[in-house]
Design an enzyme around this catalytic site. Structure first.
Site: not given
Ligand code: PGA
Length: 232
Positions: A158, A194, A9, A85, A7, A152, A87
């Site tokens: 993150g 992560s 983003k 997601h 992803n 997730e 976000e």
């Molecule tokens: P990350 O993000 O691997 O940076 O924790 C995962 C995601 O948001 O899909």
């Protein structure tokens, strides 16, 4: 076959996409690699890896400035799209009902939605993980069993933190059972939050985990390739 989904983003230029695909070109893997890129980069699924999108409108067409429909993604030959997601939920107020509508719009256009669910840190601290995850799951899934679920935990995205292997096992057991009760067998379940080359193998070996959703570590081939290699 496992799924390794990246992803990006809101990251990535055309040059970066080309360099990334070049670096991945000769990688040997039995697994399915999908990178969900920004809309500007989704065209051109001709590199051996699959390019997905990160969002889809719940509407078919019309006066929705700035949105992208399922038909448009289909035109661009997109086969997978992230929906819900955290976000999008956080910054664009996407509710479970909207997420479900988006998943339905994807399926209508032959695109597999990757439906993201996961608890907040407050939920976790209050011991509500299972209840929250189950509720989100039931409220987001469409009738047709044609989707992928990505679990997730919001607090893991993150942050460099992940749940314990036991915690992941328990959540995936719940998701698996819940889908079974809904009459949906063989739904692929991904873990995200992560993921890196040090923890990918352990996580993917957990029962009911069919793949990974990788954010930060998918941005550069230097960090993504070791994940692919650690799993094969
Ligand atoms: P990350 O993000 O691997 O940076 O924790 C995962 C995601 O948001 O899909």
């Amino acid at each position: 076959m496992k799924f390794i989904v990246g992803n990006w983003k809101m990251n990535g230029t055309l040059d970066e996409k080309e360099a990334f695909l070049k670096a991945l070109k000769n990688v040997k893997t039995n697994n399915k690699i999908i990178i969900c890129m920004p809309f500007t980069l989704v065209y051109g699924n001709d590199h051996g890896i699959t390019i997905g999108a990160q969002n889809i409108s719940e509407h078919a067409n019309g006066a929705y400035t700035g949105d992208i429909s399922g038909q448009m993604l289909k035109d661009a030959d997109v086969k997978y799209v992230l929906v819900g997601h955290s976000e999008r939920r956080l910054y664009h107020n996407e509710t479970n009902a909207i997420v479900k509508a988006k998943a339905i719009a994807a399926i209508k256009n032959g695109i597999t939605p990757i439906i993201c669910i996961g608890e907040t840190l407050a939920d976790k601290k209050a011991g509500r993980t299972m209840t929250v995850v189950k509720k989100m799951l039931l409220e987001c899934i469409p009738e047709k069993c044609k989707y992928i679920i990505a679990y997730e935990p919001r607090w893991a995205i993150g942050s460099g933190k992940t749940p314990t292997l036991e915690e992941i096992t328990a959540v995936f057991e719940t998701i698996h059972k819940t889908l079974h009760q809904q009459g949906c067998e063989n739904i692929s379940l991904l873990y995200g939050g992560s993921v890196n080359s040090n923890n990918a193998k352990q996580i993917i070996n957990i029962k009911n985990v069919d793949g990974l959703l990788v954010g930060g570590a998918s941005l550069k081939s230097d960090t993504f390739l070791p994940i692919i290699k650690s799993i094969d």
